[in-house]
Design an enzyme around this catalytic site. Structure first.
Site, mmCIF file in Angstrom:
data_model
loop_
_atom_site.group_PDB
_atom_site.id
_atom_site.type_symbol
_atom_site.label_atom_id
_atom_site.label_comp_id
_atom_site.label_asym_id
_atom_site.label_seq_id
_atom_site.Cartn_x
_atom_site.Cartn_y
_atom_site.Cartn_z
ATOM 1 N N TYR A 1 16.563 44.146 58.507
ATOM 2 C CA TYR A 1 17.160 43.868 57.194
ATOM 3 C C TYR A 1 18.396 44.738 56.982
ATOM 4 O O TYR A 1 19.426 44.263 56.497
ATOM 5 C CB TYR A 1 16.139 44.130 56.089
ATOM 6 C CG TYR A 1 16.664 43.857 54.707
ATOM 7 C CD1 TYR A 1 16.928 42.561 54.285
ATOM 8 C CD2 TYR A 1 16.895 44.903 53.815
ATOM 9 C CE1 TYR A 1 17.416 42.311 53.003
ATOM 10 C CE2 TYR A 1 17.371 44.663 52.538
ATOM 11 C CZ TYR A 1 17.628 43.367 52.138
ATOM 12 O OH TYR A 1 18.114 43.126 50.877
ATOM 13 N N SER B 1 23.468 45.561 50.351
ATOM 14 C CA SER B 1 22.384 46.446 49.930
ATOM 15 C C SER B 1 22.601 47.851 50.465
ATOM 16 O O SER B 1 23.224 48.050 51.513
ATOM 17 C CB SER B 1 21.039 45.900 50.435
ATOM 18 O OG SER B 1 19.996 46.831 50.207
#
Length: 204
Positions: A43, A17
């Site tokens: 994350y 990501s």
């Protein structure tokens, strides 16, 4: 791995990501035991680790003709973070209607996995089906090898609770500052110390 070796032109795709840019104060030794928990930062660190793993896997599998690439599928309208309460969950709740569909996101992943023109291409990070830039940390060979070593040690200590286990792994041929590294990792709470020398792991 044996099945991949037996296949013809096997490809490994690791989902990552753009959130890896949020991997603030990334320290391999603290991945299993972060001192603080902020959902977006944690994350981001996990996505940085995905890219580092993909790059190291690329290096290790290259002799067998197997490729490994990381892919950012985009911000997807899914149930991701649906049960959360932090900043990420709030963002997803309000912006989910404007995000790309799961089908469109999957198409980019499938493209990297199957496109004939990407045969033999390895060690890259893709966004919208094209090679893209990553953060400086994501390009680090030292961090990639350290993460691999750290993961091996965690697997070897699977009987110990992860929150009690903090590991320092040093790649000898890329780090000439062993005393400084040991002092630093002791300071941040590392409890197991290993050094990698020519591919072998030895306790320090």
């Amino acid at each position: 791995i044996d099945l991949l070796k037996a296949a013809e032109s096997a490809r490994v795709i690791n989902l990552a990501s753009e959130a890896h840019y949020f991997a603030l104060r990334y320290r391999t030794a603290k991945l299993a035991n972060p001192p603080h928990y902020y959902d977006l930062v944690i994350y981001g660190r996990s996505k940085l680790a995905n890219i580092l793993f993909s790059n190291e896997l690329s290096e290790r599998l290259a002799p067998f003709g197997i490729t490994s690439n990381a892919v950012h599928p985009g911000m997807v309208s899914s149930s991701f973070a649906g049960d959360g309460t932090g900043l990420t969950a709030r963002f997803m709740k309000y912006f989910r209607p404007f995000l790309r569909t799961p089908e469109r996101a999957a198409a980019g992943v499938v493209h990297v996995a199957t496109a004939p023109e990407l045969s033999g291409v390895t060690g890259l990070y893709f966004v919208n089906s094209k090679p893209a830039r990553t953060s400086a940390k994501a390009k680090s060979r030292v961090l990639a090898r350290e993460l691999w070593a750290y993961s091996e040690v965690l697997a070897d200590h699977e009987t110990e609770p992860a929150h009690y286990l903090s590991v320092c792994c040093i790649v000898k041929d890329e780090n000439d500052y062993l005393p400084e590294w040991l002092a630093y990792h002791r300071k941040i709470g590392a409890t197991h110390f290993y050094i990698y020398d020519n591919g072998s792991r030895k306790p320090v």
